[in-house]
Design an enzyme around this catalytic site. Structure first.
Site, PDB file in Angstrom:
ATOM      1  N   HIS A 208       0.840  -1.199   0.000  1.00 30.97           N
ATOM      2  CA  HIS A 208       0.000   0.000   0.000  1.00 30.97           C
ATOM      3  C   HIS A 208       0.871   1.243   0.000  1.00 30.97           C
ATOM      4  CE1 HIS A 208      -3.835   2.030   1.852  1.00 30.97           C
ATOM      5  NE2 HIS A 208      -3.251   2.787   0.940  1.00 30.97           N
TER       6      HIS A 208
ATOM      7  N   ASN B  94      -4.397   6.637  -7.544  1.00 22.72           N
ATOM      8  CA  ASN B  94      -4.911   8.015  -7.470  1.00 22.72           C
ATOM      9  C   ASN B  94      -3.785   9.012  -7.730  1.00 22.72           C
ATOM     10  OD1 ASN B  94      -3.857   7.132  -4.965  1.00 22.72           O
ATOM     11  ND2 ASN B  94      -4.920   8.756  -3.860  1.00 22.72           N
TER      12      ASN B  94
ATOM     13  N   ASP C  35       0.874   2.736   3.731  1.00 25.76           N
ATOM     14  CA  ASP C  35       0.093   3.819   3.113  1.00 25.76           C
ATOM     15  C   ASP C  35       0.971   5.048   2.900  1.00 25.76           C
ATOM     16  OD1 ASP C  35      -1.931   5.302   2.008  1.00 25.76           O
ATOM     17  OD2 ASP C  35      -3.150   5.443   3.824  1.00 25.76           O
TER      18      ASP C  35
END
Length: 438
Positions: free
Chosen positions: A61, A95, A304
């Site tokens: 991630h 994204n 993340d």
């Protein structure tokens, strides 16, 4: 006499069934032998005495921001940071600017990875309201690790907040879908309760537990209705972890290194450099995350990694950019947790090797076994080092873990038989490739 391209000699190998002293022989980028290879020869012999040899660790991630802003991060700089931090592969989110939502963008990114990445990479494809009909084919394209759905908190065209559209996404394809789970309706309703310049700790009040729980309950109801497997990313609350334990037949779970390490005191200490989505919460949730690691609810630990410029992080809340760096620090921080007795090295490998390989279907990744890719993370558990910002390779140049002292440190990263980092030095040229998935 057997001959190999490389032998890793004398290390403590972290295997699924335990930790054993053995040698590992590498040929043509794959593990070719494991055991006593003292009589074997090799073009390159690595002395791994006093080191633990882990299968190449994976951060499933990350946001490497390319295409986007090279002053913040690129695939080249982000993967350089990854190998410095002991990672052999990363899975990169869609994204970007523009978002990765079609075959042409995937093809561009696939080629770019092959030219610029220091470690191997998996590619997410983003679900949007415009590409639902194509998702079933997009998810089966080469090197796609998963479809990513932003059910809350997204910019651009990737937000899918309503049940009807979420159900349509779930009915387009068959592979496990990865979700950012927050309830967008509650987020927007609560936003009016907060004003500019309020303390950063209001971030966890705005994006409260109920916001996360509502999102996760809706996704699980739809997943059960459609039978579509789910992977809930960055689960941040005790309530969600307890709830998701009842959906193990359908859903896998990721928690972040941050939610295992930081509590709400970080807002007072770090200000905007503690702002992320979902938010850092209080100690009750951190303790629940560790209990979920211990009882097996958690399948994957990720970072993340979501870098922003210092200027964006230092804007007054709620205009502070949300996202923290982590791709270079996740392994040292998690090794420190091992040293503190919070988990074993074998469980760490399960969460950052076998877990990502199982959840995403990565081919020849995730364990030390003959025939698998020769990916290794070499770890010195006796080393004690401090994370400093001058070590950070990402152009943004900051980490929320500056000053954090870690007991245990990655001292080597090997990707498909190529030594790409040794003792803090990046070696050679980028040789990363896109990961294969089944």
């Amino acid at each position: 006499m057997p001959r190999f391209d490389m032998i890793l000699r004398g290390g403590q190998a972290v295997l699924p069934w335990g930790i054993e002293p053995l040698d590992i022989g590498v040929r043509d980028g794959r593990i070719a032998a494991m055991g006593d290879l003292r009589k074997a020869e090799a073009d390159q012999v690595l002395d791994c005495a006093r080191l633990h040899v882990l299968p190449g660790l994976i951060d499933a991630h990350v946001h490497l921001r390319e295409p986007g802003d090279p002053n913040v991060e690129t695939i080249a700089t982000g993967t350089r940071a990854a190998v410095l931090g002991g990672l052999a592969a990363v899975f990169d989110m869609p994204n970007t600017s523009p978002s990765i939502t079609d075959s042409d963008q995937l093809a561009w990114k696939r080629g770019h990875v092959s030219e610029h990445a220091w470690c191997d990479m998996g590619l997410y494809v983003g679900a949007s309201k415009k590409n639902i009909a194509e998702l079933a084919s997009l998810e089966t394209e080469e090197n796609v690790c998963a479809v990513k759905v932003f059910a809350g908190s997204s910019t651009g065209d990737l937000l899918i907040e309503d049940d009807a559209t979420l159900e349509a996404v779930m009915r387009s394809g068959r592979r496990r879908i990865c979700y950012h789970s927050e309830d967008e309706y509650r987020l927007q309703e609560r936003k009016k309760l907060f004003t500019a310049g309020m303390p950063h700790r209001n971030h966890m009040e705005w994006r409260d537990v109920e916001t996360a729980m509502l999102g996760t309950k809706r996704l699980m109801a739809l997943a059960r209705k459609t039978g579509r497997p789910a992977h809930i990313l960055h689960v941040s609350s005790a309530e969600e972890l307890e709830y998701l334990a009842s959906f193990r037949d359908l859903c896998t779970v990721e928690v972040l290194m941050n939610h295992l390490t930081q509590t709400d005191e970080a807002y007072d200490r770090l200000g905007g450099y503690a702002v992320m989505n979902p938010p850092i919460r209080d100690r009750r949730h951190l303790e629940a995350a560790w209990e979920a690691v211990r009882n097996g609810t958690v399948d994957v630990v990720g970072s993340d990694h979501a870098p922003h410029s210092r200027a964006a992080k230092e804007r007054p809340w709620p205009d502070t950019a949300a996202g923290l760096t982590g791709v270079q620090t996740i392994v040292p921080v998690m090794l420190d947790h091992v040293s503190q007795g919070r988990l074993s090295l074998m469980r760490l490998v399960d969460l950052m090797c076998a877990g990502p390989a199982r959840v995403y279907g990565a081919v020849n990744k995730g364990r030390l076994a003959v025939g698998y890719d020769a990916d290794f993370t070499l770890v010195d558990m006796a080393a004690s080092r401090e994370i400093t910002e001058d070590w950070i390779a990402s152009p943004c140049g900051w980490t929320p873990f500056a000053g954090y002292r870690c007991q245990g440190w990655p001292v080597g990263t090997i990707v498909r038989g190529n030594v790409v980092m040794r003792e803090g030095e990046v070696l050679g040229a980028p040789t990363g490739k896109p990961v294969e998935f089944r």
